[in-house]
Design an enzyme around this catalytic site. Structure first.
Site, PDB file in Angstrom:
ATOM      1  N   LYS A 134      42.953 -19.658 -12.134  1.00 20.91           N
ATOM      2  CA  LYS A 134      42.195 -20.866 -12.481  1.00 20.91           C
ATOM      3  C   LYS A 134      43.107 -22.095 -12.471  1.00 20.91           C
ATOM      4  CE  LYS A 134      39.216 -22.974 -15.966  1.00 20.91           C
ATOM      5  NZ  LYS A 134      38.388 -22.773 -17.165  1.00 20.91           N
ATOM      6  N   HIS A 273      22.944   3.414  23.137  1.00 23.07           N
ATOM      7  CA  HIS A 273      22.324   2.213  22.563  1.00 23.07           C
ATOM      8  C   HIS A 273      21.464   2.531  21.338  1.00 23.07           C
ATOM      9  CE1 HIS A 273      22.770   0.022  26.678  1.00 23.07           C
ATOM     10  NE2 HIS A 273      23.927   0.305  26.106  1.00 23.07           N
TER      11      HIS A 273
END
Length: 518
Positions: A134, A273
């Site tokens: 922070k 596919h």
């Protein structure tokens, strides 16, 4: 300048600490890390000496103290912050090197108890990381040993860590703590064994590899794995030969593997596919290969082949004759592997637990624009405690029933609208992804006759992933010589299809369960 070091993974930590000392950086440390540094002759201040408060509760409380967190969170640019530190006789901490208790390694151990898992939830570590991150403008926080060199290089050249590097390190901290907390939440969710779809869904994955591109060259892509033991999945496969797996390789192979898991007898699945293009089962894996290959010699070119038995030398000789993208099997005869490895580009994978299915509670995820739709996987083949129902006057023979179940397994993994035909445990025609069902049926017949022969469909069976809305699919089946049909049933016009089957002498069974695959 002061550094606080407290690490579970001690890789390279002694070397880093020695470098800090040589740069005039004072070191504060805790527990096992302090002991290791002391043994290595690295001067360090123990955390309890800094705080004036002893470590307690079996080490559960060490760094949770205002002297530590005020030293991390004080903003150097705010005079009032610095004045308060002076009044409280607290010094700033400028570098934090922390990594967390091994929660992941703990939960991956066989037979781990909940008490042990919970005990390995780090509290002080994430708190220090968050405090330091922070206040990234003033504190460099390192959570990944791979960043040690970057920080050292800047300290040596500039006497400080750049703001850009601190911001990068801050981002890594919050990604790391987010991943850590998500692992904990996921573990606890599984322990409770309830609430399949919680109010908030947080998931975490670890990168396996970056990819050259995604489905298309203009798309970027990466491969991630779920955290945990995933036996029987492509993430656990060992690559023995060939180029790096592509995005499409992984996607197509996963689909082929899921179909293969439906079979217990020697079976070969060829996929292209995302759809099966050839499937064969037999009493030997070589015969199964022959069935899968001859089902569609055209589409298998450049396809994926997955096998649920050891690949033999004779099978490898046949496979070598055509171009395959990926081969996956539980094992390979020594000579078979040598044969396949002679083709440098074919991706040969070994997956020992290839037949282990996914747990029924596993998620199937689909990303949509702005959200995510989540469902459990389609783990069932037939409804539980429910027998399939013969709805026609004529009943299927034993041989037809075997083929019907073979076709039903296949069609479960064919894109909707999907039709699959089979004969003698061999796929003979597959019609995937059509916008209406009769087109899918007609396509499967056309493909079978074109690829196998004019009489290919005579005496075959047909499976449909969902019900027939009209009797036109039965008409197509009759014209093709189909003798038995399996479908879910449930249409308001079921009687039309049943009557037409009776007129043509076709056996038909309803399963009561559909298998849409979009």
């Amino acid at each position: 300048m002061r550094a606080l070091i407290s690490v579970s993974d001690k890789t390279g930590i002694v070397e880093l600490a020695k470098e800090f000392v040589s740069l005039g950086i004072e070191i504060i440390s805790t527990g096992g890390t302090y002991s290791k540094l002391k043994e290595a002759g690295v001067k360090a201040i123990e955390i309890s000496e800094l705080t004036g408060f002893p470590e307690c509760l079996d080490g559960r409380v060490k760094t949770l103290h205002p002297i530590v967190h005020a030293g991390l969170l004080a903003m150097r640019s705010k005079p009032e912050h610095m004045k308060q530190l002076e009044e409280l006789k607290i010094e700033t901490i400028d570098i934090v090197v922390v990594n967390l208790y091994p929660f992941k390694a703990t939960i991956l151990k066989d037979g781990v108890k909940r008490e042990e898992a919970v005990e390995n939830i780090d509290i002080g570590g994430p708190t220090m990381l968050r405090s330091a991150a922070k206040n990234y403008q003033d504190v460099a926080v390192i959570v990944d040993p791979r960043d040690y060199e970057t920080v050292l290089a800047e300290l040596k050249s500039d006497g400080k860590v750049s703001l850009d590097t601190k911001f990068y390190l801050m981002q890594k901290v919050f990604m790391h703590t987010s991943n850590y907390d998500t692992m904990i939440a996921d573990y606890l969710k599984k322990e409770r064994k309830d609430e399949a779809f919680p109010e908030t869904l947080t998931m975490t994955f670890e990168k396996v590899q970056d990819m050259r591109y995604g489905e298309n060259p203009h798309q970027s892509a990466a491969f991630y794995r779920e955290i945990g033991k995933k036996k029987g999945s492509i993430v656990d496969a060992v690559q023995l030969n060939g180029k790096e797996l592509s995005f499409n390789n992984i996607n197509d192979t996963n689909g082929a593997l899921e179909l293969l898991k439906e079979f217990t007898e020697p079976t070969v699945v060829a996929c292209k596919h995302g759809n099966p293009c050839g499937v064969g089962s037999a009493d030997s894996i070589l015969k199964a290969w022959t069935k899968a290959y001859t089902a569609d010699k055209t589409s298998i070119f450049g396809g994926i082949v997955v096998v649920n038995r050891e690949v033999t030398k004779d099978m490898a000789k046949e496979m070598k004759k055509i171009f395959l993208e990926v081969i996956v099997a539980p094992s390979y005869e020594k000579e078979a592997l040598e044969i396949l490895q002679s083709k440098k580009n074919v991706r040969v994978l070994q997956l020992e637990d290839i037949s282990i299915p996914q747990p029924s509670s596993a998620y199937d995820l689909k990303k949509v624009n702005g959200g995510l739709i989540v469902q459990t996987i389609d783990s069932k083949l037939l409804p539980e405690n429910s027998e399939i129902k013969v709805v026609t006057k004529i009943e299927p023979t034993k041989e037809q029933m075997e083929d019907l179940m073979f076709a039903w397994k296949m069609v479960k993994f064919v894109k909707s609208n999907g039709i699959a035909m089979a004969k003698n445990k061999q796929s003979i025609g597959i019609g995937p992804g059509q916008v209406n069902r009769v087109w899918a049926a007609s396509q499967s017949v056309e493909h079978a006759k074109e690829l196998i022969g004019a009489q290919a469909t005579n005496g075959a069976v047909l499976a449909s992933d969902a019900f027939f809305p009209f009797d036109d699919c039965v008409e197509v089946a009759h014209q093709a010589g189909i003798t038995a049909i399996i479908q879910p049933g449930g249409s308001v016009r079921d009687e039309d299809s049943i009557k037409k089957c009776d007129d043509y002498g076709i056996a038909m069974i309803f399963t009561g369960m559909r298998h849409f695959k979009h």
